[in-house]
Design a protein around this motif. Structure first.
Motif, PDB file in Angstrom:
ATOM      1  N   ALA A 280      18.961  12.090  31.878  1.00 23.06           N
ATOM      2  CA  ALA A 280      19.588  13.311  31.366  1.00 23.06           C
ATOM      3  C   ALA A 280      20.164  14.096  32.525  1.00 23.06           C
ATOM      4  CB  ALA A 280      18.560  14.150  30.617  1.00 23.06           C
TER       5      ALA A 280
ATOM      6  N   ARG B 243      12.057  13.693  38.110  1.00 20.79           N
ATOM      7  CA  ARG B 243      11.283  12.830  37.206  1.00 20.79           C
ATOM      8  C   ARG B 243      11.156  13.437  35.803  1.00 20.79           C
ATOM      9  NH1 ARG B 243      10.609   9.311  34.426  1.00 20.79           N
ATOM     10  NH2 ARG B 243       8.622   8.584  33.676  1.00 20.79           N
ATOM     11  N   PRO B 244      10.659  14.679  35.662  1.00 22.35           N
ATOM     12  CA  PRO B 244      10.538  15.189  34.288  1.00 22.35           C
ATOM     13  C   PRO B 244      11.878  15.560  33.652  1.00 22.35           C
ATOM     14  CG  PRO B 244       9.791  16.839  35.852  1.00 22.35           C
ATOM     15  CD  PRO B 244      10.050  15.594  36.642  1.00 22.35           C
ATOM     16  N   MET B 245      12.885  15.982  34.436  1.00 23.30           N
ATOM     17  CA  MET B 245      14.133  16.471  33.827  1.00 23.30           C
ATOM     18  C   MET B 245      15.147  15.353  33.627  1.00 23.30           C
ATOM     19  SD  MET B 245      13.802  19.554  33.027  1.00 23.30           S
ATOM     20  CE  MET B 245      12.106  19.191  32.625  1.00 23.30           C
ATOM     21  N   TRP B 246      15.489  14.652  34.699  1.00 19.82           N
ATOM     22  CA  TRP B 246      16.487  13.586  34.592  1.00 19.82           C
ATOM     23  C   TRP B 246      15.897  12.326  33.975  1.00 19.82           C
ATOM     24  CZ3 TRP B 246      18.228  13.903  40.414  1.00 19.82           C
ATOM     25  CH2 TRP B 246      18.956  15.087  40.603  1.00 19.82           C
ATOM     26  N   GLY B 247      14.593  12.097  34.293  1.00 21.16           N
ATOM     27  CA  GLY B 247      13.950  10.873  33.842  1.00 21.16           C
ATOM     28  C   GLY B 247      13.804   9.862  34.957  1.00 21.16           C
ATOM     29  N   ALA B 248      14.058  10.275  36.218  1.00 25.92           N
ATOM     30  CA  ALA B 248      13.922   9.350  37.339  1.00 25.92           C
ATOM     31  C   ALA B 248      13.562  10.124  38.600  1.00 25.92           C
ATOM     32  CB  ALA B 248      15.223   8.582  37.571  1.00 25.92           C
ATOM     33  N   TYR B 249      12.668   9.536  39.411  1.00 25.19           N
ATOM     34  CA  TYR B 249      12.326  10.154  40.686  1.00 25.19           C
ATOM     35  C   TYR B 249      13.507  10.112  41.645  1.00 25.19           C
ATOM     36  CZ  TYR B 249       7.313  10.319  39.653  1.00 25.19           C
ATOM     37  OH  TYR B 249       6.102  10.608  39.128  1.00 25.19           O
TER      38      TYR B 249
ATOM     39  N   ALA C 236       9.592  23.693  34.371  1.00 24.02           N
ATOM     40  CA  ALA C 236       9.919  22.727  35.437  1.00 24.02           C
ATOM     41  C   ALA C 236      10.979  23.289  36.369  1.00 24.02           C
ATOM     42  CB  ALA C 236      10.405  21.411  34.829  1.00 24.02           C
TER      43      ALA C 236
ATOM     44  N   VAL D 186      11.422  15.431  48.492  1.00 24.89           N
ATOM     45  CA  VAL D 186      10.247  15.199  47.648  1.00 24.89           C
ATOM     46  C   VAL D 186      10.208  16.188  46.471  1.00 24.89           C
ATOM     47  CG1 VAL D 186       7.744  15.076  47.584  1.00 24.89           C
ATOM     48  CG2 VAL D 186       8.958  14.221  49.568  1.00 24.89           C
ATOM     49  N   THR D 187      10.512  17.482  46.731  1.00 26.82           N
ATOM     50  CA  THR D 187      10.493  18.430  45.611  1.00 26.82           C
ATOM     51  C   THR D 187      11.604  18.100  44.621  1.00 26.82           C
ATOM     52  OG1 THR D 187      11.816  19.974  46.923  1.00 26.82           O
ATOM     53  CG2 THR D 187       9.454  20.354  46.867  1.00 26.82           C
TER      54      THR D 187
ATOM     55  N   PRO E  26      14.156  10.868  28.585  1.00 31.34           N
ATOM     56  CA  PRO E  26      13.730  12.044  29.368  1.00 31.34           C
ATOM     57  C   PRO E  26      13.631  13.297  28.494  1.00 31.34           C
ATOM     58  CG  PRO E  26      15.980  11.399  29.926  1.00 31.34           C
ATOM     59  CD  PRO E  26      15.427  10.322  29.056  1.00 31.34           C
TER      60      PRO E  26
ATOM     61  N   TYR F 245       4.363  20.891  32.682  1.00 27.26           N
ATOM     62  CA  TYR F 245       4.916  20.339  33.927  1.00 27.26           C
ATOM     63  C   TYR F 245       4.038  20.655  35.124  1.00 27.26           C
ATOM     64  CZ  TYR F 245       9.054  19.663  31.058  1.00 27.26           C
ATOM     65  OH  TYR F 245       9.914  19.257  30.077  1.00 27.26           O
TER      66      TYR F 245
ATOM     67  N   LEU G  38      10.296  15.387  42.522  1.00 27.08           N
ATOM     68  CA  LEU G  38       9.313  15.899  41.552  1.00 27.08           C
ATOM     69  C   LEU G  38       9.999  16.675  40.426  1.00 27.08           C
ATOM     70  CD1 LEU G  38       6.566  17.132  44.025  1.00 27.08           C
ATOM     71  CD2 LEU G  38       6.318  15.320  42.329  1.00 27.08           C
ATOM     72  N   TRP G  39      11.168  17.167  40.683  1.00 22.18           N
ATOM     73  CA  TRP G  39      11.937  17.882  39.663  1.00 22.18           C
ATOM     74  C   TRP G  39      12.730  16.869  38.826  1.00 22.18           C
ATOM     75  CZ3 TRP G  39      15.896  22.305  41.129  1.00 22.18           C
ATOM     76  CH2 TRP G  39      16.232  23.014  39.982  1.00 22.18           C
TER      77      TRP G  39
ATOM     78  N   ARG H  39      11.076  25.998  37.766  1.00 22.80           N
ATOM     79  CA  ARG H  39      10.501  26.820  38.849  1.00 22.80           C
ATOM     80  C   ARG H  39      10.456  26.077  40.177  1.00 22.80           C
ATOM     81  NH1 ARG H  39       8.650  31.201  36.166  1.00 22.80           N
ATOM     82  NH2 ARG H  39       8.065  30.880  34.001  1.00 22.80           N
ATOM     83  N   ILE H  40      10.616  24.762  40.141  1.00 28.81           N
ATOM     84  CA  ILE H  40      10.659  23.989  41.394  1.00 28.81           C
ATOM     85  C   ILE H  40      11.857  24.424  42.241  1.00 28.81           C
ATOM     86  CG2 ILE H  40      10.891  21.626  42.314  1.00 28.81           C
ATOM     87  CD1 ILE H  40       9.316  20.656  39.927  1.00 28.81           C
ATOM     88  N   ILE H  41      12.862  25.018  41.604  1.00 30.34           N
ATOM     89  CA  ILE H  41      14.061  25.444  42.350  1.00 30.34           C
ATOM     90  C   ILE H  41      13.693  26.400  43.491  1.00 30.34           C
ATOM     91  CG2 ILE H  41      14.701  27.520  41.021  1.00 30.34           C
ATOM     92  CD1 ILE H  41      17.595  26.625  41.168  1.00 30.34           C
TER      93      ILE H  41
END
Lengths: 251, 52, 154
Positions: free
Chosen positions: C120, A118-124, A55, A111-112, C93, B10, A115-116, A57-59
């Motif tokens: 997180a 949501r999976p890492m922090w847990g929120a869009y 995830a 937007v990116t 998360p 992901y 998208l980063w 890699r979005i950086i």
């Protein structure tokens, strides 16, 4: 008084129009190459992160677009100020040229980041200082563009929108330092950091290639849009006769 | 190869981000070109109408 | 004063005016700009009473207890000075783990924080798993995992 004749010559519409026309390709070609190499490196050669896995890699698209959003607004605000003070058409033209580019990359950054997040922090989305100030930046860009489009006369649009551009300039340092000044969900800077970048070379090199590539892309796009803005500001385009025959042969 | 596209679970997030990036770059390139062409056409029109 | 100098003064006035008002606004709203408070502030009674807020800290190692058969999880967060127990029901998360910085939204009830959202946080450091593994064997300063932004950044 220093001799500024070279400056006035450069600022003259025919010279700057021709200069931007020659320059843009010199920016565009290395931009495309560097972005291709950088994003390939980010997607393929860079190792996954120990915490975030793939995830992270979005950086490689998120951080350069964040940089362009700030670079774009800095150029916009400073040239709008120069345009106001020195009544310089070229500066106003540059401000108008970079605004849509900066706005599009601000949108991409938000937007990116979402998208980063949501999976890492847990929120869009979270209303923390960094995210909120970046959203305000997007509104500043959109307000600038909307204000411009409400005028039929280009030079009146230039002057009115330049004031708005100046007001928004305070937001640029706020965005950059927001993660240091307040508790935020967003982490601090990885690259511009005391003690050097917090990344090994295998991850950092593609990121720097991507940064440079996107910066050159910004320069190339600015040149093309600047040419259009210069043409729009020429009411009596006598010099265009030569310029047009030259560009017509390029078409 | 399919591992690469899966992006460690992901895929949706990573590929959407890169896809959107491609779209924004494409929009920038096309809109800049369109703007310059329109400005040129407009300037040509102005020039011919200004001619005696 | 020439016309140009007058315009220069206008631009300077706009910039300093907006800058100053931003500064004053930030001074006034400083508490609201803090996305979260830490356990020490909660223990000191500085957290908003009777309404929900966000608390941030590091998940204490060994404190995570999952209730079997439900999504309820209990854990303790700390800022290395004070700790607050947290109760949460729901999906966590991917980055949630012991030793990780988290931010929870909810309210205090009898000294326990009832969270309705857990986010997180991660720091600005990235590295491949092998490097992280080899760093683990060497003693790591715990401050690097703190939820506070690193001090003295540019």
């Amino acid at each position: 008084m220093a001799n500024f004749t070279w400056f006035y010559r450069l600022a003259s519409p025919p010279t700057s129009y021709a200069a931007a026309g020659r320059l843009w390709l010199w920016f565009a070609v290395p931009a495309v190459l560097l972005i291709a190499v950088g994003l390939y490196g980010g997607l393929v050669s860079a190792p996954a992160d120990y915490q975030q896995g793939d995830a992270f890699r979005i950086i490689y698209v998120h951080a350069p677009s964040a940089w362009l959003s700030l670079l774009g607004y800095s150029v916009l605000g400073v040239s709008a100020g120069i345009g106001l003070i020195w009544r310089m058409k070229l500066a106003h033209a540059l401000a108008a040229a970079v605004a849509p580019i900066g706005a599009s990359f601000t949108f991409l950054c938000l937007v990116t980041g979402s998208l980063w997040g949501r999976p890492m922090w847990g929120a869009y989305w979270a209303w923390d200082a960094r995210l909120t100030s970046e959203l305000i930046l997007l509104f500043m860009y959109l307000g600038y563009l909307a204000l411009r489009s409400s005028f039929d006369d280009v030079s009146r649009a230039d002057r009115a929108s330049a004031v708005l551009a100046l007001v928004g300039l305070v937001n640029v340092p706020i965005i950059h330092f927001s993660v240091n000044w307040w508790n935020s969900l967003h982490q601090g800077s990885t690259v511009l950091r005391v003690g050097g970048p917090a990344m090994p070379a295998s991850m950092l090199v593609p990121l720097l290639e991507s940064f440079l590539g996107f910066t050159l892309l910004f320069a190339a796009l600015s040149c093309v849009r600047l040419r259009a803005e210069i043409l729009m500001r020429e009411r009596r385009p006598t010099w265009l006769q030569d310029g047009l025959t030259v560009s017509a042969s390029h078409e | 190869m399919s591992d690469f596209f899966a992006m460690g679970g992901y895929a949706l997030f990573v590929w959407s981000a890169y896809g959107l990036c491609a779209l924004v770059v494409l929009w920038n390139a096309l809109s800049a070109r369109t703007l310059h062409r329109a400005a040129l056409a407009d300037a040509r029109r102005r020039l011919s109408s200004a001619a005696p | 004063m020439t016309a140009r100098q007058r315009r220069l003064a206008w631009v300077a006035a706009i910039l300093s005016g907006v800058g100053l008002s931003a500064l004053v606004a930030f001074k006034a709203f400083d508490q609201n700009l803090l996305y979260f408070v830490d356990p020490s502030q909660v223990v000191a009674g500085k957290a908003p009473q009777g309404k929900s807020f966000r608390i941030g800290g590091m998940v204490t190692k060994g404190s995570v207890v999952r209730l079997p058969g439900s999504l309820e999880v209990r854990f303790v967060i700390t800022d290395f000075a004070h700790s607050v127990p947290i109760r949460y029901t729901g999906l966590l998360p991917d980055l949630f783990r012991e030793g990780q910085g988290i931010i929870a939204h909810g309210r205090l009830q009898n000294g326990e924080f009832m969270a309705d959202e857990v986010l997180a946080k991660h720091d600005e450091k990235y590295m491949p798993p092998e490097v992280a593994q080899s760093l683990k064997t060497a003693p790591q300063p715990s401050a690097s995992l703190s939820t506070q932004p690193a001090q003295g950044q540019p």
